[in-house]
Design a protein around this motif. Structure first.
Motif, PDB file in Angstrom:
ATOM      1  N   LYS A   4       0.828  -1.211   0.000  1.00  0.00           N
ATOM      2  CA  LYS A   4       0.000   0.000   0.000  1.00  0.00           C
ATOM      3  C   LYS A   4       0.860   1.258   0.000  1.00  0.00           C
ATOM      4  O   LYS A   4       0.571   2.226  -0.703  1.00  0.00           O
ATOM      5  N   VAL A   5       1.926   1.242   0.791  1.00  0.00           N
ATOM      6  CA  VAL A   5       2.828   2.393   0.844  1.00  0.00           C
ATOM      7  C   VAL A   5       3.527   2.572  -0.496  1.00  0.00           C
ATOM      8  O   VAL A   5       3.636   3.696  -1.010  1.00  0.00           O
ATOM      9  N   ALA A   6       3.971   1.469  -1.077  1.00  0.00           N
ATOM     10  CA  ALA A   6       4.645   1.544  -2.385  1.00  0.00           C
ATOM     11  C   ALA A   6       3.700   2.089  -3.452  1.00  0.00           C
ATOM     12  O   ALA A   6       4.085   2.945  -4.257  1.00  0.00           O
ATOM     13  N   ASP A   7       2.467   1.616  -3.450  1.00  0.00           N
ATOM     14  CA  ASP A   7       1.488   2.125  -4.414  1.00  0.00           C
ATOM     15  C   ASP A   7       1.222   3.606  -4.188  1.00  0.00           C
ATOM     16  O   ASP A   7       1.077   4.369  -5.139  1.00  0.00           O
ATOM     17  N   ASN A  12       0.095   7.516  -6.448  1.00  0.00           N
ATOM     18  CA  ASN A  12      -0.868   8.508  -5.987  1.00  0.00           C
ATOM     19  C   ASN A  12      -0.555   9.852  -6.630  1.00  0.00           C
ATOM     20  O   ASN A  12       0.496  10.457  -6.368  1.00  0.00           O
ATOM     21  N   LYS A  13      -1.477  10.343  -7.460  1.00  0.00           N
ATOM     22  CA  LYS A  13      -1.190  11.559  -8.226  1.00  0.00           C
ATOM     23  C   LYS A  13      -1.020  12.779  -7.321  1.00  0.00           C
ATOM     24  O   LYS A  13      -0.261  13.679  -7.648  1.00  0.00           O
ATOM     25  N   TYR A  14      -1.688  12.799  -6.186  1.00  0.00           N
ATOM     26  CA  TYR A  14      -1.561  13.945  -5.281  1.00  0.00           C
ATOM     27  C   TYR A  14      -0.190  13.961  -4.596  1.00  0.00           C
ATOM     28  O   TYR A  14       0.416  15.012  -4.435  1.00  0.00           O
ATOM     29  N   PHE A  15       0.282  12.789  -4.202  1.00  0.00           N
ATOM     30  CA  PHE A  15       1.604  12.711  -3.589  1.00  0.00           C
ATOM     31  C   PHE A  15       2.686  13.091  -4.596  1.00  0.00           C
ATOM     32  O   PHE A  15       3.603  13.851  -4.281  1.00  0.00           O
ATOM     33  N   ILE A  16       2.567  12.582  -5.806  1.00  0.00           N
ATOM     34  CA  ILE A  16       3.556  12.882  -6.844  1.00  0.00           C
ATOM     35  C   ILE A  16       3.554  14.376  -7.156  1.00  0.00           C
ATOM     36  O   ILE A  16       4.617  14.999  -7.249  1.00  0.00           O
ATOM     37  N   LYS A  17       2.362  14.970  -7.274  1.00  0.00           N
ATOM     38  CA  LYS A  17       2.278  16.415  -7.531  1.00  0.00           C
ATOM     39  C   LYS A  17       2.851  17.212  -6.366  1.00  0.00           C
ATOM     40  O   LYS A  17       3.497  18.241  -6.563  1.00  0.00           O
ATOM     41  N   PHE A  18       2.626  16.743  -5.139  1.00  0.00           N
ATOM     42  CA  PHE A  18       3.179  17.412  -3.963  1.00  0.00           C
ATOM     43  C   PHE A  18       4.708  17.413  -4.012  1.00  0.00           C
ATOM     44  O   PHE A  18       5.336  18.452  -3.781  1.00  0.00           O
ATOM     45  N   ILE A  19       5.304  16.278  -4.318  1.00  0.00           N
ATOM     46  CA  ILE A  19       6.768  16.181  -4.384  1.00  0.00           C
ATOM     47  C   ILE A  19       7.304  17.070  -5.494  1.00  0.00           C
ATOM     48  O   ILE A  19       8.285  17.811  -5.297  1.00  0.00           O
ATOM     49  N   ARG A  64      11.199   4.944   0.167  1.00  0.00           N
ATOM     50  CA  ARG A  64      11.482   4.293  -1.123  1.00  0.00           C
ATOM     51  C   ARG A  64      12.477   3.144  -0.954  1.00  0.00           C
ATOM     52  O   ARG A  64      12.349   2.105  -1.613  1.00  0.00           O
ATOM     53  N   ILE A  65      13.463   3.309  -0.085  1.00  0.00           N
ATOM     54  CA  ILE A  65      14.390   2.199   0.194  1.00  0.00           C
ATOM     55  C   ILE A  65      13.643   1.054   0.861  1.00  0.00           C
ATOM     56  O   ILE A  65      13.823  -0.114   0.500  1.00  0.00           O
ATOM     57  N   TRP A  66      12.782   1.380   1.811  1.00  0.00           N
ATOM     58  CA  TRP A  66      12.039   0.351   2.541  1.00  0.00           C
ATOM     59  C   TRP A  66      11.140  -0.475   1.623  1.00  0.00           C
ATOM     60  O   TRP A  66      11.064  -1.688   1.757  1.00  0.00           O
ATOM     61  N   VAL A  67      10.451   0.177   0.678  1.00  0.00           N
ATOM     62  CA  VAL A  67       9.506  -0.548  -0.178  1.00  0.00           C
ATOM     63  C   VAL A  67      10.142  -1.107  -1.447  1.00  0.00           C
ATOM     64  O   VAL A  67       9.479  -1.796  -2.207  1.00  0.00           O
TER      65      VAL A  67
END
Length: 108
Positions: A4-7, A12-19, A64-67
């Protein structure tokens, strides 16, 4: 949970846009900080924004390392991500903030 965290961080378009937005705002802040009069007047704002940004980017890097080994049980997948092009770029982006805690230099 790891899936779920990896997905979330990958799709997640909102997370990607935030970054992406945070990256662009950091570039703008870096440019504005180079003007002496703005740097003097807003130095604390620039500093707290930098701390906030580095905290977010560091957390994302560690997640990202964890997943990175979610599809395989092989823990070497984590090292593969850490030494991949994106992993190295992420590390280069955050490491200058942490180096003064180890060495008495400021690379920002």
């Amino acid at each position: 949970m790891k899936n779920k965290v990896a997905d979330f961080i990958n799709y997640n378009k909102y997370f990607i846009k935030f970054i992406y937005t945070l990256i662009v705002i950091n570039i703008i802040a870096l440019i504005l900080e180079s003007y002496d009069e703005l740097n003097v007047k807003y130095s604390s704002v620039f500093y707290f924004f930098e701390v906030f940004s580095v905290a977010i980017f560091s957390f994302e890097y560690l997640i990202r390392i964890w997943v990175s080994d979610k599809t395989k049980e092989d823990k070497r997948e984590r090292l593969n991500f850490a030494f991949s092009t994106l992993g190295i770029i992420d590390l280069i982006a955050i490491i200058p903030f942490y180096l003064p805690f180890i060495f008495p230099i400021d690379l920002r």
